[in-house]
Design an enzyme around this catalytic site. Structure first.
Site, short mmCIF file in Angstrom:
data_model
loop_
_atom_site.label_atom_id
_atom_site.label_comp_id
_atom_site.label_asym_id
_atom_site.label_seq_id
_atom_site.Cartn_x
_atom_site.Cartn_y
_atom_site.Cartn_z
N ALA A 251 42.76 42.34 47.98
CA ALA A 251 43.82 43.00 47.23
C ALA A 251 43.29 44.25 46.56
CB ALA A 251 44.39 42.04 46.18
N ASP A 252 44.19 45.16 46.28
CA ASP A 252 43.83 46.36 45.53
C ASP A 252 45.03 46.76 44.68
OD1 ASP A 252 41.45 48.44 45.57
OD2 ASP A 252 43.32 49.50 45.17
N THR A 253 44.78 46.97 43.41
CA THR A 253 45.83 47.36 42.48
C THR A 253 45.61 48.80 42.06
OG1 THR A 253 46.04 45.10 41.66
CG2 THR A 253 46.91 46.85 40.24
#
Length: 194
Positions: free
Chosen positions: A68-70
């Site tokens: 994931a990447d925010t």
């Protein structure tokens, strides 16, 4: 299905644990740069898929890796993790008194080659903040590991966030409602423990 979390984020670990999912953590360094033509949600999805690709060769057929990447977007600007306290202060000065978007891109990559990439968006509004409030937060809470230089679950989330449209957990770094749905679909099995 064995779930592998490819993240060092304590928030993502806690969210998966709170869902009741068993997982192992596997980490490796991955370059987090992205092509400059990508915009907003495209950046988060690209980075999540890029991270997952680094794990492809090491996955067993019964494993699924979650990456994931925010990112935080103010208008078209992507605000990633600040390099130092001075940059964190500048980011928060830009965010205060305004509404911005938080995108979390997620990639679920199976050892059998199946892959799902998606993102979720949350709109967050901050009240106007004083410089002393911003400096207090940065010095006391060290948000250098957070996109946009803040964590909604931290002190600043309690005193600054006046409105949130979308998933709160997405702002924390993982849209758990979508992860649950997509994992169920990808594995074709119930995720509920017997």
């Amino acid at each position: 299905m064995k779930l592998v979390l490819a993240s060092n984020s304590p928030r993502r670990r806690q969210l998966l644990s709170d869902l009741g999912l068993a997982y192992t953590v596997r980490l490796q360094e991955v370059d987090e740069s992205f092509p400059p033509h990508l915009r907003r949600a495209e950046v988060a999805e690209y980075l999540a898929a890029h991270k997952a690709a680094a794990y492809r060769a090491g996955l067993a057929p019964d494993e699924v890796v979650l990456t994931a990447d925010t990112i935080v977007c103010l208008d078209e600007d992507v605000l990633n993790k600040p390099a130092d306290e001075a940059e964190a202060i500048r980011m928060l000065q830009r965010l205060q008194g305004r509404t911005h978007d938080v995108f979390t891109g997620v990639c679920l990559l199976g050892g059998d080659g199946r892959q799902v990439v998606f993102s979720d968006q949350t709109r967050v509004t901050f009240r106007e903040l004083s410089l002393s409030e911003i400096e207090h937060y940065v010095s006391q809470h060290q948000p250098l590991d957070k996109a946009g230089a803040y964590g909604a679950q931290d002190w600043i989330g309690m005193v600054a966030v006046t409105r949130l449209e979308g998933s709160y957990f997405n702002v924390m770094g993982l849209p758990v409602h979508r992860v649950w749905e997509e994992l169920s679909r990808l594995t074709g099995a119930s995720l509920l423990a017997d």
